[in-house]
Write a protein that holds these residues in place. Structure first.
Motif, short mmCIF file in Angstrom:
data_model
loop_
_atom_site.label_atom_id
_atom_site.label_comp_id
_atom_site.label_asym_id
_atom_site.label_seq_id
_atom_site.Cartn_x
_atom_site.Cartn_y
_atom_site.Cartn_z
N ASP A 211 7.70 -45.12 27.41
CA ASP A 211 7.35 -43.71 27.34
C ASP A 211 6.50 -43.49 26.10
OD1 ASP A 211 8.92 -42.33 29.56
OD2 ASP A 211 10.51 -43.45 28.54
N ASP A 232 3.67 -45.61 38.46
CA ASP A 232 4.04 -44.19 38.47
C ASP A 232 2.98 -43.40 37.71
OD1 ASP A 232 5.14 -41.67 38.03
OD2 ASP A 232 7.18 -42.44 37.82
N LEU A 233 2.10 -42.71 38.42
CA LEU A 233 1.01 -41.97 37.77
C LEU A 233 1.54 -40.86 36.87
CD1 LEU A 233 -1.67 -41.58 40.61
CD2 LEU A 233 -1.73 -43.08 38.62
N HIS A 234 2.58 -40.20 37.31
CA HIS A 234 3.14 -39.09 36.51
C HIS A 234 3.67 -39.62 35.19
CE1 HIS A 234 5.12 -35.30 35.61
NE2 HIS A 234 6.24 -35.98 35.36
N ARG A 235 4.30 -40.79 35.20
CA ARG A 235 4.90 -41.36 33.99
C ARG A 235 3.84 -41.83 33.00
NH1 ARG A 235 9.98 -44.06 33.88
NH2 ARG A 235 10.78 -43.86 31.75
N GLU A 236 2.73 -42.33 33.54
CA GLU A 236 1.72 -42.90 32.66
C GLU A 236 0.82 -41.85 32.01
OE1 GLU A 236 -0.97 -45.32 35.08
OE2 GLU A 236 -2.34 -43.62 35.24
N LEU A 237 0.76 -40.65 32.59
CA LEU A 237 -0.22 -39.65 32.17
C LEU A 237 -0.17 -39.29 30.68
CD1 LEU A 237 -2.57 -38.13 33.40
CD2 LEU A 237 -1.02 -36.24 33.92
N GLN A 262 -6.80 -40.64 42.32
CA GLN A 262 -5.78 -39.63 42.02
C GLN A 262 -5.62 -39.45 40.51
OE1 GLN A 262 -2.27 -41.00 44.02
NE2 GLN A 262 -3.15 -40.79 46.08
N ARG A 263 -5.66 -40.56 39.78
CA ARG A 263 -5.55 -40.51 38.32
C ARG A 263 -6.72 -39.71 37.72
NH1 ARG A 263 -5.70 -45.81 37.52
NH2 ARG A 263 -3.44 -46.04 37.33
N SER A 266 -6.33 -35.99 38.26
CA SER A 266 -5.34 -35.41 37.35
C SER A 266 -5.93 -35.20 35.96
CB SER A 266 -4.11 -36.32 37.25
OG SER A 266 -3.44 -36.38 38.49
N ARG A 270 -7.01 -31.61 33.70
CA ARG A 270 -6.52 -31.39 32.33
C ARG A 270 -7.66 -31.33 31.31
NH1 ARG A 270 -2.83 -33.36 35.46
NH2 ARG A 270 -0.60 -32.98 35.08
#
Length: 314
Positions: A211, A232-237, A262-263, A266, A270
């Motif tokens: 993390d 996991d795209l959400h975890r890596e963001l 997808q990345r 996102s 942002r």
């Protein structure tokens, strides 16, 4: 003295045979070896590759350190001249006079041939002070670039505060040093574990995480590679954005082309620009579709090494 006694003059004394202390071409280890010799009160010489004619196994700035007892480390060729160079360096230490020697093409040593068919010129300097070496090692420890300037005419070596380019600058030869490669591997996967282990074996300064930690922003610098090996795209963001805020020489992320689209979306949402997003190497590695952890680790670290060379590693 009895009739059967033999008087041995210094000239008749057996010649010390140079011996490799250990295998390394890491400039920090070479300078540290020389510094430790000086600190112990031993004579030492620093050998630097200052010119190449045709092909050569090493780049200008490659170095060896040689002690007065014949122990040495480092490489200025592929290993074919190092023992001969150590002999020359020991003579320099004994005489106190620096010298320049040539091997291969244009050299008087016809019995020493470089397999590449080219020629090299070496400057051999008897170290007279530990200060320049200590200054460079301290800067590298602080992850700052450093340099040494050798002036053959005055036979002096001095540290350079700025970051030079390796090569001749007027009457002096500058050798540039950069901090070692730092690799930060993120992910809770077998790919992440295998890549971190291989990077450690390669001698990189390896950090791992699952993390985003507060210290990550502080340790990402221009000599850092950030590897995101999540599924996991959400975890890596959060980590990916931290990497984009820094200036690492390499950012790579695991996933297919579809995953990377997808990345990217996102990141656009942002506020990240196309130029920022283009810094991410995805799919990560030098060859696509590496399905097993070992192949992926090799692919990724080869890509990191290639990217490092492109940034002008000395």
């Amino acid at each position: 003295m009895g009739q059967n006694a033999i008087c041995i003059s210094p000239a008749d004394s057996p010649r010390v045979t140079p011996e490799q202390a250990f295998l390394t071409d890491d400039s920090r280890e070479i300078l540290r070896f020389a510094l430790e010799a000086l600190t112990a009160g031993m004579g030492a010489a620093l050998v630097t590759l200052v010119a190449i004619r045709g092909g050569a196994a090493r780049s200008p700035g490659a170095q060896m350190a040689v002690r007065e007892d014949g122990l040495y480390c480092g490489f200025v060729s592929g290993g074919c001249v190092e023992a001969a160079v150590a002999y020359e360096a020991m003579e320099v230490i004994a005489s106190g006079q620096d010298r320049e020697v040539r091997y291969g093409e244009g050299s008087p040593y016809f019995d020493i041939v470089l397999p590449c068919g080219g020629g090299i010129t070496l400057s051999i300097h008897r170290l007279r002070s530990a200060q320049p070496l200590l200054a460079v090692l301290n800067q590298l420890e602080q992850r700052q670039p450093a340099g040494l300037r050798y002036l053959p005419q005055s036979q002096t070596l001095q540290s350079i505060a700025s970051s030079p380019k390796t090569g001749w600058q007027g009457d002096g030869f500058d050798t540039a040093y950069r901090p070692g490669v730092r690799v930060i591997v993120f992910g809770r996967s077998i790919e992440a574990q295998t890549t971190a282990a291989l990077a450690q074996t390669a001698g990189y300064d390896v950090h791992t995480g699952t993390d985003l930690d507060a210290y990550i922003d502080r340790i990402i610098d221009t000599d850092t590679a950030v590897l995101l090996l999540w599924h996991d795209l959400h975890r890596e963001l959060p980590v990916l954005q931290a990497a984009l805020r820094g200036k690492p020489f390499y950012i790579g992320a695991l996933g297919s082309h579809r995953t990377h689209c997808q990345r990217c979306q996102s990141l656009r949402e942002r506020g990240w620009s196309e130029g920022d997003i283009a810094r991410i190497k995805a799919p990560i590695g030098i060859f696509p579709k590496a399905r097993d952890a070992r192949s992926l680790a090799l692919s990724v670290l080869a890509d990191v090494a290639a990217a490092r060379l492109q940034t002008g590693e000395p």
